[in-house]
Design an enzyme around this catalytic site. Structure first.
Site, mmCIF file in Angstrom:
data_model
loop_
_atom_site.group_PDB
_atom_site.id
_atom_site.type_symbol
_atom_site.label_atom_id
_atom_site.label_comp_id
_atom_site.label_asym_id
_atom_site.label_seq_id
_atom_site.Cartn_x
_atom_site.Cartn_y
_atom_site.Cartn_z
ATOM 1 N N GLY A 1 0.833 -1.199 0.000
ATOM 2 C CA GLY A 1 0.000 0.000 0.000
ATOM 3 C C GLY A 1 0.872 1.254 0.000
ATOM 4 N N GLN A 2 0.239 2.423 -0.046
ATOM 5 C CA GLN A 2 0.992 3.691 -0.098
ATOM 6 C C GLN A 2 1.908 3.835 1.117
ATOM 7 O OE1 GLN A 2 -1.098 7.272 -1.677
ATOM 8 N NE2 GLN A 2 -2.867 6.311 -0.730
ATOM 9 N N ALA B 1 -5.696 -1.862 5.281
ATOM 10 C CA ALA B 1 -7.091 -1.482 5.525
ATOM 11 C C ALA B 1 -7.886 -1.643 4.239
ATOM 12 C CB ALA B 1 -7.170 -0.029 5.993
ATOM 13 N N TYR C 1 -17.144 3.380 5.581
ATOM 14 C CA TYR C 1 -15.697 3.278 5.783
ATOM 15 C C TYR C 1 -15.309 3.936 7.109
ATOM 16 C CZ TYR C 1 -10.794 4.780 5.334
ATOM 17 O OH TYR C 1 -9.466 5.046 5.574
#
Ligand code: NAP
Length: 286
Positions: A12-13, A63, A128
């Site tokens: 992920g980032q 996530a 979310y």
């Protein structure tokens, strides 16, 4: 012996930015895990991985981050964003692991007009945000010695994000419309990665919730205009309203975070949003 740091969401980032920085932290041994190695929808796999690796620190960067998709993938979003952090927190407690869990500005409803402090009332407006809030609650219930960092509007030269989407659209179109009635502050994932590693290496573990983003108070439109100017694009950027750009998930209209606590507790210096954007754009160019 080097202390072990286990990091989820390796691709992920934020996970990628921590990987980049990890080379500058030779006193720690980093273990980066992907979805395949530690699937967060598999509680047994989480418990086994932590028990086997016995790290000193656990950074949960993984996530379900697709805000609009979460509205139709309710069960999965709660599994990854709420249940899994609870399981991680419990396993960290049992194995004496110090947990840093990442959360979001979307725990707030956005009706405020001054930067949100950690203790301000939460009231998410989308699924979310609610799933992430439930995750925070489970982390603190099962392992009150944890650190939770709420961040916002994350971008990086890795992964998918607003900056890269804007660059692509600006290359393809003569003009674009960008929402100008939602305010916040962006976060360059490299700056967040640096803050996390500063906290760990400070050896001064102070549990609780902290807010982190870059310094600023801008709209998505302002952000897009800065991307246009700094990248030298000729595309025209027009301001539009949220109602002109309907999305499955509602967004808070104001989500600037007050960063005083993290700055005072861990001596983490604030970074200007435009300076960080400029660094990211340089990297993307190179
Ligand atoms: N992005 C934002 O604007 C933003 C804003 C506020 C807060 N945050 C929070 O900041 C943290 C880091 O976000 P980010 O932008 O780095 O997210 P990201 O780029 O979307 O990366 C999320 C990572 O989670 C992994 N993941 C998803 N489902 C998984 C599963 N079932 N099992 C294991 N791993 C799984 C993904 O794996 P794959 O690579 O295999 O897909 C990916 O590596 C998250 O807690 C997020 O909620 C993000």
């Amino acid at each position: 012996m080097r202390k072990k740091i286990l990091v989820t969401g390796a691709n992920g980032q934020l996970g990628m930015e921590i990987q980049q920085l990890s080379k500058g932290y030779p006193l720690f041994e980093f273990i980066f895990t992907t979805r395949e190695e530690m699937p967060l929808d598999n509680p047994e796999a989480i418990r086994n991985f932590i028990a086997k690796q016995q790290p000193q620190y656990f950074i949960n960067c993984a996530a379900h981050t697709a805000v609009d998709k979460a509205e139709s993938e309710k069960e999965l979003a709660y599994q990854i964003n709420a249940e899994a952090p609870g399981i991680i927190a419990r396993a960290c407690k049992e194995n004496n692991v110090q947990l840093i869990h990442i959360s979001t500005d979307y725990v707030f409803n956005g009706t405020g007009s001054v930067p949100y402090k950690e203790e301000d009332e939460t009231d998410p407006v989308n699924l979310y945000g609610d799933s992430k809030l439930q995750g925070e609650k489970k982390v603190m219930e099962f392992n009150p010695g944890s650190i939770i960092i709420r961040t916002a509007w994350v971008y990086s030269d890795f992964g998918k994000n607003f900056v890269k989407t804007m660059l692509r659209l600006m290359a393809d179109k003569d003009q674009i419309g960008v929402v100008s009635d939602q305010s916040g502050a962006p976060t360059y994932a490299a700056d967040l990665a640096e803050a996390i590693l500063l906290i760990i290496s400070s050896q001064q573990w102070t549990p609780g919730i902290y807010h982190f983003s870059n310094e600023g108070n801008i709209t998505w439109y302002d952000f897009a205009v800065a991307i246009k100017e700094l990248s030298g694009s000729n595309c025209k950027v027009n301001p539009i309203t949220t109602s002109q750009f309907p999305t499955p998930a509602k967004r808070p209209s104001y989500s600037v975070l007050d960063k005083t606590r993290i700055q005072r507790t861990f001596n983490i210096p604030p970074k200007d949003w435009k300076a960080s954007l400029s660094i990211c754009l340089q990297k993307l160019k190179g």
